[in-house]
Design an enzyme around this catalytic site. Structure first.
Site, short mmCIF file in Angstrom:
data_model
loop_
_atom_site.label_atom_id
_atom_site.label_comp_id
_atom_site.label_asym_id
_atom_site.label_seq_id
_atom_site.Cartn_x
_atom_site.Cartn_y
_atom_site.Cartn_z
N ASP A 49 -0.53 -21.54 39.54
CA ASP A 49 -1.30 -20.39 38.58
C ASP A 49 -1.80 -20.90 37.23
O ASP A 49 -1.34 -20.44 36.59
CB ASP A 49 -0.72 -19.53 38.74
CG ASP A 49 -1.73 -17.71 38.11
OD1 ASP A 49 -3.18 -18.25 39.09
OD2 ASP A 49 -2.36 -17.77 37.82
N TYR A 54 -6.36 -20.50 29.94
CA TYR A 54 -4.62 -20.53 29.40
C TYR A 54 -4.81 -21.98 28.52
O TYR A 54 -3.80 -22.68 28.23
CB TYR A 54 -3.80 -20.97 30.41
CG TYR A 54 -4.22 -19.60 31.74
CD1 TYR A 54 -4.26 -18.49 31.40
CD2 TYR A 54 -3.06 -19.53 32.54
CE1 TYR A 54 -4.30 -17.68 31.88
CE2 TYR A 54 -3.61 -18.27 33.82
CZ TYR A 54 -3.34 -16.85 33.47
OH TYR A 54 -3.95 -15.87 33.37
N LYS A 79 -9.05 -19.67 37.58
CA LYS A 79 -9.91 -18.43 37.52
C LYS A 79 -10.92 -18.41 36.44
O LYS A 79 -11.22 -19.19 35.24
CB LYS A 79 -8.97 -17.44 36.93
CG LYS A 79 -7.69 -17.59 37.19
CD LYS A 79 -7.15 -15.84 36.86
CE LYS A 79 -5.46 -16.31 37.82
NZ LYS A 79 -4.70 -17.00 36.84
N HIS A 112 -11.58 -13.55 36.61
CA HIS A 112 -10.60 -13.16 36.43
C HIS A 112 -10.51 -12.07 35.57
O HIS A 112 -9.21 -10.78 36.30
CB HIS A 112 -9.81 -13.92 35.36
CG HIS A 112 -9.42 -14.23 34.35
ND1 HIS A 112 -9.20 -15.30 33.73
CD2 HIS A 112 -7.62 -13.68 34.07
CE1 HIS A 112 -6.89 -15.61 33.03
NE2 HIS A 112 -6.06 -14.59 33.65
N1 LIG Z 1 -4.81 -12.53 36.84
C1 LIG Z 1 -4.33 -12.47 35.17
O1 LIG Z 1 -5.10 -11.47 34.22
C2 LIG Z 1 -2.84 -12.45 34.98
C3 LIG Z 1 -2.36 -11.85 33.43
C4 LIG Z 1 -1.20 -12.36 33.56
C5 LIG Z 1 -0.67 -12.89 34.42
N2 LIG Z 1 -0.60 -14.07 35.20
C6 LIG Z 1 -0.61 -15.09 35.53
O2 LIG Z 1 0.52 -14.59 35.56
C7 LIG Z 1 2.45 -15.50 36.00
C8 LIG Z 1 2.98 -15.10 35.14
O3 LIG Z 1 3.08 -13.90 34.37
P1 LIG Z 1 3.65 -13.71 33.08
O4 LIG Z 1 3.39 -15.87 31.98
O5 LIG Z 1 2.86 -12.65 31.89
O6 LIG Z 1 5.12 -13.35 33.19
P2 LIG Z 1 6.92 -13.53 34.07
O7 LIG Z 1 6.69 -13.91 34.61
O8 LIG Z 1 6.47 -11.52 34.16
O9 LIG Z 1 7.25 -13.05 32.37
C9 LIG Z 1 7.62 -14.27 32.18
C10 LIG Z 1 9.25 -14.52 30.60
O10 LIG Z 1 10.00 -13.60 31.56
C11 LIG Z 1 10.92 -15.16 30.96
N3 LIG Z 1 11.52 -15.86 32.39
C12 LIG Z 1 11.62 -16.34 33.63
N4 LIG Z 1 12.11 -16.43 34.18
C13 LIG Z 1 13.23 -15.54 33.83
C14 LIG Z 1 14.73 -15.14 34.08
N5 LIG Z 1 15.42 -15.77 35.42
N6 LIG Z 1 15.69 -14.35 33.52
C15 LIG Z 1 14.66 -14.46 32.27
N7 LIG Z 1 13.77 -14.57 32.05
C16 LIG Z 1 12.87 -14.79 32.49
C17 LIG Z 1 9.85 -16.24 30.39
O11 LIG Z 1 10.62 -16.81 29.70
P3 LIG Z 1 10.62 -19.08 29.57
O12 LIG Z 1 9.42 -18.78 30.15
O13 LIG Z 1 11.05 -18.86 28.21
O14 LIG Z 1 11.68 -18.92 30.33
C18 LIG Z 1 8.64 -15.32 29.75
O15 LIG Z 1 9.36 -15.04 28.45
C19 LIG Z 1 1.49 -15.95 34.14
O16 LIG Z 1 2.44 -16.97 34.15
C20 LIG Z 1 -0.27 -16.17 34.84
O17 LIG Z 1 -0.25 -17.49 36.30
C21 LIG Z 1 -1.98 -13.76 35.29
#
Ligand SMILES: NC(=O)c1ccc[n+]([C@@H]2O[C@H](COP(=O)([O-])OP(=O)(O)OC[C@H]3O[C@@H](n4cnc5c(N)ncnc54)[C@H](OP(=O)(O)O)[C@@H]3O)[C@@H](O)[C@H]2O)c1
Length: 275
Positions: A49, A54, A79, A112
């Site tokens: 994704d 990004y 997006k 997005h």
């Molecule tokens: N459409 C939208 O508007 C939108 C908005 C936000 C996000 N997104 C998408 O959704 C994806 C995921 O959301 P997100 O990046 O906001 O946050 P997330 O996946 O909820 O959390 C990521 C965080 O959690 C940590 N983490 C990952 N696996 C873990 C585990 N097993 N145990 C403990 N901590 C862990 C990561 O650290 P490390 O990387 O340091 O391991 C990072 O700091 C994004 O990357 C993006 O692709 C879309």
């Protein structure tokens, strides 16, 4: 029971999307994205994704060209950013994303954010790209029920996916029900609450299954029929987040996690992000 990292959900148009993908927000284009994608693909992930916003689409392109897995096994989402909304600008922005990714066809293209008043025109461009076969599926992100209703009144194709913030503190009950009724696949962003997993109930449930809180939350997504895209750049966590296919939460544990809802967002409220 979804029992393997390779399992896919059939979207309304028959296209199959992996239940688990790698999120790439805040992942640096210089090396970090390629390393994370390589680790994920080795673990069995097939879905990535990304987004123009990004700034790592080129790195995604490089990583998937070099990964040794054939293009038709991979599922790449990108997006259209808010400033690129509108019919003509969307067509141009899509072409630029497609070039950066180095792809002929994008698997899933999302709006997005709904923004203020352009998403109906943006969607007309999406319908054209879909009709031309340049995208295999089209969807939206951060759409509330009222946005989905407005789009339904003024367009031909119902979005195949809605990617929204979704986790134990924001369970989106009404939106999830609306999407299910209308054949729109919900996809969870920030499924791990951006790493804020230090919660007594999640820890207790995790202990019971011999899993981690992250694994419990991701399994809970799947049991709600929600596609999930955790982000990590840490190979051990990338593997941990994919090790969720060998256990099933009981209905009571699913309900206990549902009950953690506080309607709490870690990201912006879509109704307040009006640019
Ligand atoms: N459409 C939208 O508007 C939108 C908005 C936000 C996000 N997104 C998408 O959704 C994806 C995921 O959301 P997100 O990046 O906001 O946050 P997330 O996946 O909820 O959390 C990521 C965080 O959690 C940590 N983490 C990952 N696996 C873990 C585990 N097993 N145990 C403990 N901590 C862990 C990561 O650290 P490390 O990387 O340091 O391991 C990072 O700091 C994004 O990357 C993006 O692709 C879309």
């Amino acid at each position: 029971m979804i029992a393997s990292v390779q399992e896919r959900v059939k979207l309304r148009n028959g296209v199959e999307m992996p239940w688990l993908g790698l999120g790439l927000w805040k992942v640096k284009a210089e090396g970090e994205a390629e390393r994370a994608i390589r680790a994920a693909i080795q673990t069995g992930y097939r879905s990535i994704d990304t987004a123009k916003a990004y700034r790592n689409e080129e790195a995604v392109g490089r990583a998937i060209r070099d990964c040794g897995v054939s293009r038709d096994e991979l599922f790449i989402t990108t997006k259209i950013w808010n400033e690129d909304q509108g019919y003509e600008r969307t067509l141009t922005a899509f072409e630029e994303s497609r070039k950066r990714l180095g792809l002929d066809v994008v698997d899933l293209l999302l709006i997005h954010w709904p923004g203020k008043d352009k998403f109906v025109d943006t969607w007309r461009a999406f319908e054209k790209l879909y009709a031309e076969g340049l995208v295999r599926a089209i969807g939206v992100s951060n759409f509330q029920i009222h946005h989905l209703r407005k789009l339904a009144e003024s367009s031909e194709i119902v979005p195949m996916v809605n990617q929204v913030e979704f986790h134990p503190l924001l369970t989106q009950k009404e939106l999830l029900a609306y999407c299910k009724e209308n054949g729109i696949q919900l996809e969870a962003w920030s499924p791990l609450m951006q790493g804020n997993l230090d919660h007594a109930v999640l820890q207790e449930i995790a202990g019971k299954y011999g899993k981690t809180p992250a694994q419990v939350v991701l399994r809970w997504d799947l049991q709600h029929g929600v596609v999930t895209i955790p982000k990590s750049v840490t190979p051990s966590r990338i593997a941990e987040n994919a090790d969720i296919f060998d256990f099933t939460l009981t209905d009571e544990d699913v309900a206990r996690i549902d009950a953690l809802n506080e309607n709490r967002r870690f990201g912006p409220n879509p109704d307040a992000l009006l640019f």
